[in-house]
Design an enzyme around this catalytic site. Structure first.
Site, mmCIF file in Angstrom:
data_model
loop_
_atom_site.group_PDB
_atom_site.id
_atom_site.type_symbol
_atom_site.label_atom_id
_atom_site.label_comp_id
_atom_site.label_asym_id
_atom_site.label_seq_id
_atom_site.Cartn_x
_atom_site.Cartn_y
_atom_site.Cartn_z
ATOM 1 N N ASN A 188 -6.412 3.002 -12.482
ATOM 2 C CA ASN A 188 -5.410 2.007 -12.101
ATOM 3 C C ASN A 188 -4.029 2.614 -12.297
ATOM 4 O O ASN A 188 -3.802 3.365 -13.250
ATOM 5 C CB ASN A 188 -5.529 0.774 -13.000
ATOM 6 C CG ASN A 188 -4.494 -0.296 -12.665
ATOM 7 O OD1 ASN A 188 -4.286 -0.633 -11.497
ATOM 8 N ND2 ASN A 188 -3.837 -0.833 -13.683
ATOM 9 N N GLY A 193 0.761 -1.235 0.000
ATOM 10 C CA GLY A 193 0.000 0.000 0.000
ATOM 11 C C GLY A 193 0.797 1.294 0.000
ATOM 12 O O GLY A 193 0.352 2.302 0.552
ATOM 13 N N THR A 194 1.963 1.304 -0.654
ATOM 14 C CA THR A 194 2.691 2.580 -0.705
ATOM 15 C C THR A 194 1.954 3.601 -1.585
ATOM 16 O O THR A 194 2.016 4.799 -1.319
ATOM 17 C CB THR A 194 4.146 2.418 -1.208
ATOM 18 O OG1 THR A 194 4.148 1.992 -2.557
ATOM 19 C CG2 THR A 194 4.938 1.465 -0.344
ATOM 20 N N ASN A 195 1.263 3.132 -2.602
ATOM 21 C CA ASN A 195 0.475 4.080 -3.407
ATOM 22 C C ASN A 195 -0.713 4.605 -2.614
ATOM 23 O O ASN A 195 -1.079 5.777 -2.739
ATOM 24 C CB ASN A 195 0.025 3.421 -4.715
ATOM 25 C CG ASN A 195 1.117 3.446 -5.758
ATOM 26 O OD1 ASN A 195 1.425 4.510 -6.307
ATOM 27 N ND2 ASN A 195 1.729 2.308 -6.017
ATOM 28 N N MET A 217 -4.094 -6.670 -7.199
ATOM 29 C CA MET A 217 -3.433 -7.681 -8.032
ATOM 30 C C MET A 217 -4.373 -8.683 -8.700
ATOM 31 O O MET A 217 -3.959 -9.786 -9.040
ATOM 32 C CB MET A 217 -2.401 -8.435 -7.186
ATOM 33 C CG MET A 217 -1.266 -7.551 -6.715
ATOM 34 S SD MET A 217 -0.415 -6.715 -8.084
ATOM 35 C CE MET A 217 0.855 -5.812 -7.193
ATOM 36 N N ILE A 269 -7.635 -9.283 -11.729
ATOM 37 C CA ILE A 269 -8.320 -8.679 -12.875
ATOM 38 C C ILE A 269 -9.821 -8.667 -12.595
ATOM 39 O O ILE A 269 -10.436 -9.716 -12.350
ATOM 40 C CB ILE A 269 -7.970 -9.440 -14.170
ATOM 41 C CG1 ILE A 269 -6.486 -9.209 -14.479
ATOM 42 C CG2 ILE A 269 -8.851 -8.966 -15.331
ATOM 43 C CD1 ILE A 269 -5.946 -9.949 -15.675
ATOM 44 N N LEU A 270 -10.389 -7.457 -12.583
ATOM 45 C CA LEU A 270 -11.826 -7.307 -12.330
ATOM 46 C C LEU A 270 -12.576 -7.626 -13.615
ATOM 47 O O LEU A 270 -12.100 -7.331 -14.714
ATOM 48 C CB LEU A 270 -12.127 -5.878 -11.872
ATOM 49 C CG LEU A 270 -11.478 -5.482 -10.541
ATOM 50 C CD1 LEU A 270 -11.561 -3.974 -10.325
ATOM 51 C CD2 LEU A 270 -12.141 -6.236 -9.391
ATOM 52 N N HIS A 313 -0.184 1.585 -13.081
ATOM 53 C CA HIS A 313 0.601 0.461 -13.605
ATOM 54 C C HIS A 313 2.072 0.891 -13.675
ATOM 55 O O HIS A 313 2.369 1.985 -14.167
ATOM 56 C CB HIS A 313 0.094 0.054 -14.988
ATOM 57 C CG HIS A 313 0.839 -1.120 -15.540
ATOM 58 N ND1 HIS A 313 0.635 -2.405 -15.091
ATOM 59 C CD2 HIS A 313 1.819 -1.200 -16.475
ATOM 60 C CE1 HIS A 313 1.455 -3.216 -15.719
ATOM 61 N NE2 HIS A 313 2.182 -2.530 -16.571
#
Ligand code: GAR
Length: 209
Positions: A108, A12-14, A91, A93-94, A110
């Site tokens: 998102n 969770g750094t983002n 991580m 794919i929805l 990337h």
């Protein structure tokens, strides 16, 4: 005020970059209302708790398919009255049900310059391993809207990062985060919440301040 949900799977750094931006008043017209983790015990949930943001777990392991998990997430997001979904180190794919529920309202981040090193199988450290194996001299990060194609939606912001002699995947991952991801993700979230983004075909236009 746009209610933001941040979907995470790991460190969770983002997410932290978003929390810090919010504390500095840089998420204009947006508020992080929820953090949802696909993994129980993810460190990102501790970051949320420390910032006083409600954390939830919708664990991938509790569902038989990505579709089942996606349906549960859509229910949760609707219940929480979310207006913007941010995938920050999420991580999985929805499936299409998420895109249908939140058209051009899912961002998102990337860790490469899309369309390089993206799509199914390119996530986390693998992305940086692939960039080094290819021998590119420049990589970076991309924030894009999510559509039905993995990493295939319209691009909001990109930032380039130079590869250095002797880079390891771990060193490169860290530099891409510091120099690119942690900067462009909060910026893109704020632009969305301020209503300054509009999409025309594959192009995202940004309204001047
Ligand atoms: C970040 O580099 C993010 O861009 C990447 O995983 C890392 C998560 O770090 N995401 C993907 O590869 C998704 N395709 P974080 O949990 O510390 O934010």
């Amino acid at each position: 005020m746009v209610r933001i949900a941040v979907l995470v799977s790991g460190g969770g750094t983002n997410l932290q970059a978003l929390i810090d931006a919010q504390a500095r008043g840089e998420l204009k017209n947006g508020a992080i209302a929820a953090v949802i983790s696909s993994k129980p015990g993810a460190y990102a949930l501790e970051r949320a708790a420390a910032a006083g943001i409600p954390g939830y777990v919708v664990a991938r392991k509790d569902f038989s398919s990505n579709r089942e998990m996606t349906l549960a997430l859509v229910d949760k997001l609707r219940e929480l009255d979310i207006g913007l979904v941010v995938l920050a180190g999420f991580m999985h794919i929805l499936t299409g049900e998420m895109v249908a529920a939140y058209p051009n309202a899912i961002l998102n981040v990337h860790p490469a310059l899309i369309p390089s090193f993206c799509g199914a199988g390119y996530y986390g450290l693998h992305v940086h391993e692939a960039a080094l194996a290819y021998g590119v001299k420049v990589t970076g990060a991309t924030v894009h809207f999510v559509n039905e194609e993995p990493d295939g939606g319209p691009i909001v912001l990109q930032k380039a990062v130079e590869i250095r002699e002797g880079d390891t995947p771990e060193a490169l991952q860290r530099r891409v985060m510091e120099q690119a991801e942690w900067r462009i993700l909060p910026r893109a979230v704020s632009l969305f919440c301020e209503g300054r983004l509009w999409v025309e075909g594959r192009t995202v236009h940004i309204k001047e301040d």
